[in-house]
Enzyme design. Structure first.
Site, PDB file in Angstrom:
ATOM      1  CD  GLN A 107      10.535   8.161   6.776  1.00 23.15           C
ATOM      2  OE1 GLN A 107       9.671   8.876   7.292  1.00 23.15           O
ATOM      3  NE2 GLN A 107      11.570   7.860   7.187  1.00 23.15           N
ATOM      4  NE  ARG A 150       4.851   6.132   7.943  1.00 23.38           N
ATOM      5  CZ  ARG A 150       6.177   5.443   7.749  1.00 23.38           C
ATOM      6  NH1 ARG A 150       7.055   5.839   8.715  1.00 23.38           N
ATOM      7  NH2 ARG A 150       6.317   4.994   6.888  1.00 23.38           N
TER       8      ARG A 150
HETATM    9  C1  LIG Z   1       8.599   3.741  12.553  1.00 18.12           C
HETATM   10  C2  LIG Z   1       8.439   3.067  11.280  1.00 18.12           C
HETATM   11  C3  LIG Z   1       9.610   2.474  10.818  1.00 18.12           C
HETATM   12  C4  LIG Z   1       9.641   1.561   9.563  1.00 18.12           C
HETATM   13  N1  LIG Z   1      11.004   1.398   9.208  1.00 18.12           N
HETATM   14  C5  LIG Z   1      11.018   0.511   7.732  1.00 18.12           C
HETATM   15  C6  LIG Z   1      12.247  -0.034   7.312  1.00 18.12           C
HETATM   16  O1  LIG Z   1      13.226   0.148   7.931  1.00 18.12           O
HETATM   17  N2  LIG Z   1      12.302  -0.293   5.990  1.00 18.12           N
HETATM   18  C7  LIG Z   1      11.028  -0.417   5.135  1.00 18.12           C
HETATM   19  O2  LIG Z   1      11.165  -1.044   4.169  1.00 18.12           O
HETATM   20  N3  LIG Z   1      10.015  -0.131   5.562  1.00 18.12           N
HETATM   21  C8  LIG Z   1       9.754   0.326   6.929  1.00 18.12           C
HETATM   22  N4  LIG Z   1       8.728   1.154   7.467  1.00 18.12           N
HETATM   23  C9  LIG Z   1       7.352   0.936   6.504  1.00 18.12           C
HETATM   24  C10 LIG Z   1       6.476  -0.151   7.012  1.00 18.12           C
HETATM   25  O3  LIG Z   1       7.001  -1.420   7.081  1.00 18.12           O
HETATM   26  C11 LIG Z   1       5.167  -0.213   6.038  1.00 18.12           C
HETATM   27  O4  LIG Z   1       5.730  -0.327   4.776  1.00 18.12           O
HETATM   28  C12 LIG Z   1       4.616   1.328   6.053  1.00 18.12           C
HETATM   29  O5  LIG Z   1       4.325   1.693   7.534  1.00 18.12           O
HETATM   30  C13 LIG Z   1       3.066   1.092   5.432  1.00 18.12           C
HETATM   31  O6  LIG Z   1       2.260   0.162   6.592  1.00 18.12           O
HETATM   32  P1  LIG Z   1       1.170  -0.793   5.659  1.00 18.12           P
HETATM   33  O7  LIG Z   1       1.703  -1.804   4.808  1.00 18.12           O
HETATM   34  O8  LIG Z   1       0.486  -1.291   7.018  1.00 18.12           O
HETATM   35  O9  LIG Z   1       0.330   0.428   4.843  1.00 18.12           O
HETATM   36  P2  LIG Z   1      -0.399   0.325   3.697  1.00 18.12           P
HETATM   37  O10 LIG Z   1       0.224   0.125   2.292  1.00 18.12           O
HETATM   38  O11 LIG Z   1      -1.431   1.478   3.483  1.00 18.12           O
HETATM   39  O12 LIG Z   1      -1.487  -0.901   3.797  1.00 18.12           O
HETATM   40  C14 LIG Z   1      -2.500  -1.003   4.795  1.00 18.12           C
HETATM   41  C15 LIG Z   1      -2.747  -2.428   5.200  1.00 18.12           C
HETATM   42  O13 LIG Z   1      -3.082  -2.999   3.843  1.00 18.12           O
HETATM   43  C16 LIG Z   1      -2.833  -4.501   3.873  1.00 18.12           C
HETATM   44  N5  LIG Z   1      -2.122  -4.349   2.382  1.00 18.12           N
HETATM   45  C17 LIG Z   1      -1.691  -3.492   1.629  1.00 18.12           C
HETATM   46  N6  LIG Z   1      -1.000  -3.808   0.576  1.00 18.12           N
HETATM   47  C18 LIG Z   1      -0.847  -5.180   0.635  1.00 18.12           C
HETATM   48  C19 LIG Z   1      -0.437  -6.182   0.026  1.00 18.12           C
HETATM   49  N7  LIG Z   1       0.311  -6.013  -1.173  1.00 18.12           N
HETATM   50  N8  LIG Z   1      -0.323  -7.473   0.325  1.00 18.12           N
HETATM   51  C20 LIG Z   1      -1.042  -7.780   1.489  1.00 18.12           C
HETATM   52  N9  LIG Z   1      -1.525  -6.790   2.259  1.00 18.12           N
HETATM   53  C21 LIG Z   1      -1.526  -5.671   1.918  1.00 18.12           C
HETATM   54  C22 LIG Z   1      -2.076  -4.863   4.805  1.00 18.12           C
HETATM   55  O14 LIG Z   1      -2.747  -5.164   5.602  1.00 18.12           O
HETATM   56  C23 LIG Z   1      -1.558  -3.322   5.423  1.00 18.12           C
HETATM   57  O15 LIG Z   1      -1.210  -3.318   6.819  1.00 18.12           O
HETATM   58  C24 LIG Z   1       8.651   1.530   8.799  1.00 18.12           C
HETATM   59  C25 LIG Z   1       7.288   2.168   9.161  1.00 18.12           C
HETATM   60  C26 LIG Z   1       7.407   2.762  10.313  1.00 18.12           C
HETATM   61  C27 LIG Z   1       6.068   3.555  10.867  1.00 18.12           C
END
Ligand SMILES: Cc1cc2nc3c(=O)[nH]c(=O)nc-3n(C[C@H](O)[C@H](O)[C@H](O)COP(=O)(O)OP(=O)(O)OC[C@H]3O[C@@H](n4cnc5c(N)ncnc54)[C@H](O)[C@@H]3O)c2cc1C
Length: 302
Positions: free
Chosen positions: A109, A223
């Site tokens: 995760q 988280r």
């Molecule tokens: C309660 C909960 C339940 C979840 N359930 C699932 C699930 O069922 N299945 C699943 O697969 N995931 C799940 N996730 C994971 C979630 O979808 C995100 O992948 C994870 O929280 C990381 O978030 P993020 O991508 O915003 O963070 P980071 O990867 O740190 O990115 C931060 C920000 O940078 C930008 N960014 C980073 N990389 C890119 C890119 N390549 N392209 C465009 N913009 C980018 C985006 O704006 C992003 O919000 C869950 C998360 C939570 C908190």
């Protein structure tokens, strides 16, 4: 927390070392440096290094020649403004590096947070320790009936004991087979990179994880949320305490504008304005789905 005497001695020796610097340091975080904070049954999280403090955010925001600080209240006000209006780059000027020991299912995760640098313990190169996460009795919950990603009532008595036995036995059996596959004398001498593939997801791994303050707060906002799985929240709670020690003004703004805040859509704001004007608003006429309506009412109740 399973640290060997040699590892504890190494940490203690590292903690004795000091160096003079012209860079700003934060006494409250210096006091925590290197110290492993226990998380779950065998996990820990410790701060290895950091860069910047509250004033580094102010300094960058003002593009100052010096430290950029004015009165404490003015600096706090600027940080609160930046947080309120979702500015990001001033917070990216600060960084922190952690050493984390965590179960593999939580690492899966955690690794989804891409805006960080990671270096994980190599199970191709080294042998994993015989350490598995087993939930404490109060966390042995049944599947939630209303939330497919959540937990319901806690399992009691014989059921809880039986589940714990399954988790423990499976982990130990696969670890014994891992050792047999690795063993060059009495086993098969299989490569480490292959022998590890039967291990259970509750086996502990470790990594160094470096992230900037903006993305750390993004991680924490997601988280620390009650929707996040308990086991990753346990790590986030420790990191929140570290955030307060490191950048107290930023942490306080984070509590106000991110953690304690809710977002209302345009439709929700329309409902809220009508309610404040004393009008009776029914869900059916609000334009909100049942789920949106329920979430909004739950937020208003607090
Ligand atoms: C309660 C909960 C339940 C979840 N359930 C699932 C699930 O069922 N299945 C699943 O697969 N995931 C799940 N996730 C994971 C979630 O979808 C995100 O992948 C994870 O929280 C990381 O978030 P993020 O991508 O915003 O963070 P980071 O990867 O740190 O990115 C931060 C920000 O940078 C930008 N960014 C980073 N990389 C890119 C890119 N390549 N392209 C465009 N913009 C980018 C985006 O704006 C992003 O919000 C869950 C998360 C939570 C908190």
């Amino acid at each position: 927390m399973s640290l060997t005497d040699a590892q504890r001695a190494e940490i203690a020796a590292h903690a004795q070392e000091t160096s003079s610097t012209r860079r700003p340091t934060v006494p409250a975080l210096e006091a925590m440096l290197y110290d492993p904070q226990e998380v779950l049954d065998h996990g820990f999280l410790r701060v290895i290094d950091y860069m910047g403090d509250d004033s580094a955010i102010v300094q960058a925001a003002r593009v100052s020649y010096g430290r950029g600080t004015r009165k404490v209240s003015e600096d706090a006000g600027l940080i609160r403004y930046l947080m309120r209006h979702r500015h990001s780059s001033p917070f990216e000027m600060c960084e922190i590096k952690f050493h984390v020991k965590l179960p593999i299912f939580i690492a899966r995760q955690w690794i989804r947070h891409r805006m960080a640098s990671v270096n994980e313990y190599s199970a191709r190169y080294s042998i994993l320790d015989s350490e598995f996460y087993l939930p404490a009795p109060e966390h042995m919950a049944a599947q939630s009936e209303i939330n497919r990603q959540g937990r319901g009532a806690v399992l009691e008595g014989a059921d809880a004991a039986a589940v714990l036995d399954i988790l423990r036995d499976d982990a130990m059996r696969t670890y014994r087979n891992y050792e047999t596959m690795l063993d060059t004398d009495e086993g098969y001498g299989l490569a480490r990179e292959l022998a590890r593939i039967n291990l259970t997801l509750n086996t502990y791994t470790q990594w160094y994880w470096k992230i900037d303050l903006h993305n750390l707060m993004h991680f924490l906002a997601l988280r620390l949320d009650p929707h996040a799985q308990y086991e990753i929240r346990a790590y986030a709670e420790v990191m929140l305490k570290i955030l307060h020690a490191w950048v107290p003004q930023t942490a306080s703004a984070f509590e106000d504008y991110r953690r304690g805040a809710v977002t209302f859509s345009a439709g929700m704001m329309k409902v809220l304005r009508s309610m404040l004007a004393g009008e009776a608003v029914e869900r059916a006429d609000s334009g909100l789905s049942k789920r949106e309506w329920d979430e909004m009412m739950a937020s208003l109740k607090g």
